[in-house]
Write an enzyme that holds these catalytic residues in place. Sequence first.
Site, PDB file in Angstrom:
ATOM      1  N   GLY A 192     -45.692  40.258  -4.555  1.00 50.90           N
ATOM      2  CA  GLY A 192     -45.211  38.987  -4.008  1.00 50.90           C
ATOM      3  C   GLY A 192     -46.049  38.539  -2.838  1.00 50.90           C
ATOM      4  CG  ASN A 193     -46.271  34.681  -1.772  1.00 55.20           C
ATOM      5  OD1 ASN A 193     -45.499  34.090  -1.027  1.00 55.20           O
ATOM      6  ND2 ASN A 193     -46.385  34.364  -3.063  1.00 55.20           N
ATOM      7  NE  ARG A 194     -46.209  38.218   6.099  1.00 52.09           N
ATOM      8  CZ  ARG A 194     -47.006  37.567   6.942  1.00 52.09           C
ATOM      9  NH1 ARG A 194     -48.293  37.472   6.692  1.00 52.09           N
ATOM     10  NH2 ARG A 194     -46.535  37.011   8.026  1.00 52.09           N
ATOM     11  CB  SER A 195     -44.235  31.833   0.813  1.00 56.79           C
ATOM     12  OG  SER A 195     -43.582  30.600   0.945  1.00 56.79           O
ATOM     13  CB  ALA A 217     -46.890  30.967  -1.644  1.00 56.92           C
TER      14      ALA A 217
END
Length: 404
Positions: A210-213, A277
Amino acid sequence: MGDHPDTDQLRVVVGITGGIAAYKAVGVVRALVLAGHDVHVVATDAALRFIGRPTLEAISRNPVDTDLYEGVAEVRHVAIGQAADLIVIAPATANTIAKLAAGLADDLLGNTVLASRAPLVIAPAMHTEMWQNPATVANIAVLRSRGVTVVGPAVGQLTGTDSGPGRMVEPDEIVSVALAVLRPKDLLGRRIVVTAGGTREALDPVRYIGNRSSGKQGVAIALAAAVRGADVMLIGANLEVAVPTSVRVEHVVSTLELANAVASAAERADVVIMAAAVADYRPESVAESKIKKELHGDRLSLELVRNPDILAGLAETRRAGQVIIGFAAETEPDAAALLEIGRAKIARKGSDYLLVNRVGWHEGFATDGNSVVMLDRHGDIVMEASGSKSSVADKLLDVLARAR
Ligand code: CTP
């Protein structure tokens, strides 16, 4: 009063009445003060049993008025209301709502409201039974018919063990809605789809890439568009922020789910804003059960495959008149180089606009502020904004409203 409440100072009266949610009214006062407004608190006696006057005076930076019989020489019972540009009552108890509906003026807040021609915004907070009581339902209908804006209540955990409709809406949403009341509804009827958050690609039943958005910027855009009259559909990927009560939402997890949701929502949208994102790659296969160390030893390789580029696809298949907007989150530190990356990206993606912002370990994601440059399809800068995510949202929507 101008067209941008963030830059023009308003005189705002915040009425606080006696409910447990009064402690959250501090957040309303603070957000208004931070947005540059001159805030005057009028608290009922009951409110002051829940929250202290010194707190309200410190946060509002003004004396707090409560008593009808103080400062009589200044005729304050009418002066406060006459001078107000906007009145926000948060929380508004069932009792206060009944008094407002009847036009009673037995305390300073009642007098202030009656003596004012300013728009009135109320954020009800009470137990579900009280909210659904026919008396309250009728009172709310009366207030709405007089043009009062009612924010919420939200559905959720109440003071005791019960939950249901009755929770006061979060302070930021109350403030956004309240300030929007003074703005023209310049996006009325516009159908806007906003994606927010970050997609997650499953590796196995318990893990993902995943990503930090957090979704904060996209949710701020959705809320700002809704309060400016747009018909908003939010598609949220793993949001870490609450969804405003005034926005419809569909929750998704992966990029393919997001792609499907966007494709069907875009069919009837005038504008699509891709603030999410999106993961560019997903694992080629998802393990049916938890991936075990014993099977892989010291190294584990993952084979990833490309996800579809949703933004580029939307731009390619858009209808005449449909506006497609992307975001570019980049780690490039140099401002000029960042712009060049943005220009190359909008040329590649084919969207109408691209908002370029810098992200990093401590910037962009999950923070409350943002700093963006908005490019049109020629790569020209049409807007630059730096500030809260809701002020950035409004500046983006200003471009849409102008381009109509
Ligand atoms: N986006 C998308 N589908 C993808 C990847 C990105 O729709 N598979 C959208 C994002 O929502 C955003 C824009 O494209 O609006 C730019 O995303 P970004 O991650 O910055 O760009 P990438 O396409 O990933 O380009 P690069 O790999 O060069 O960073």
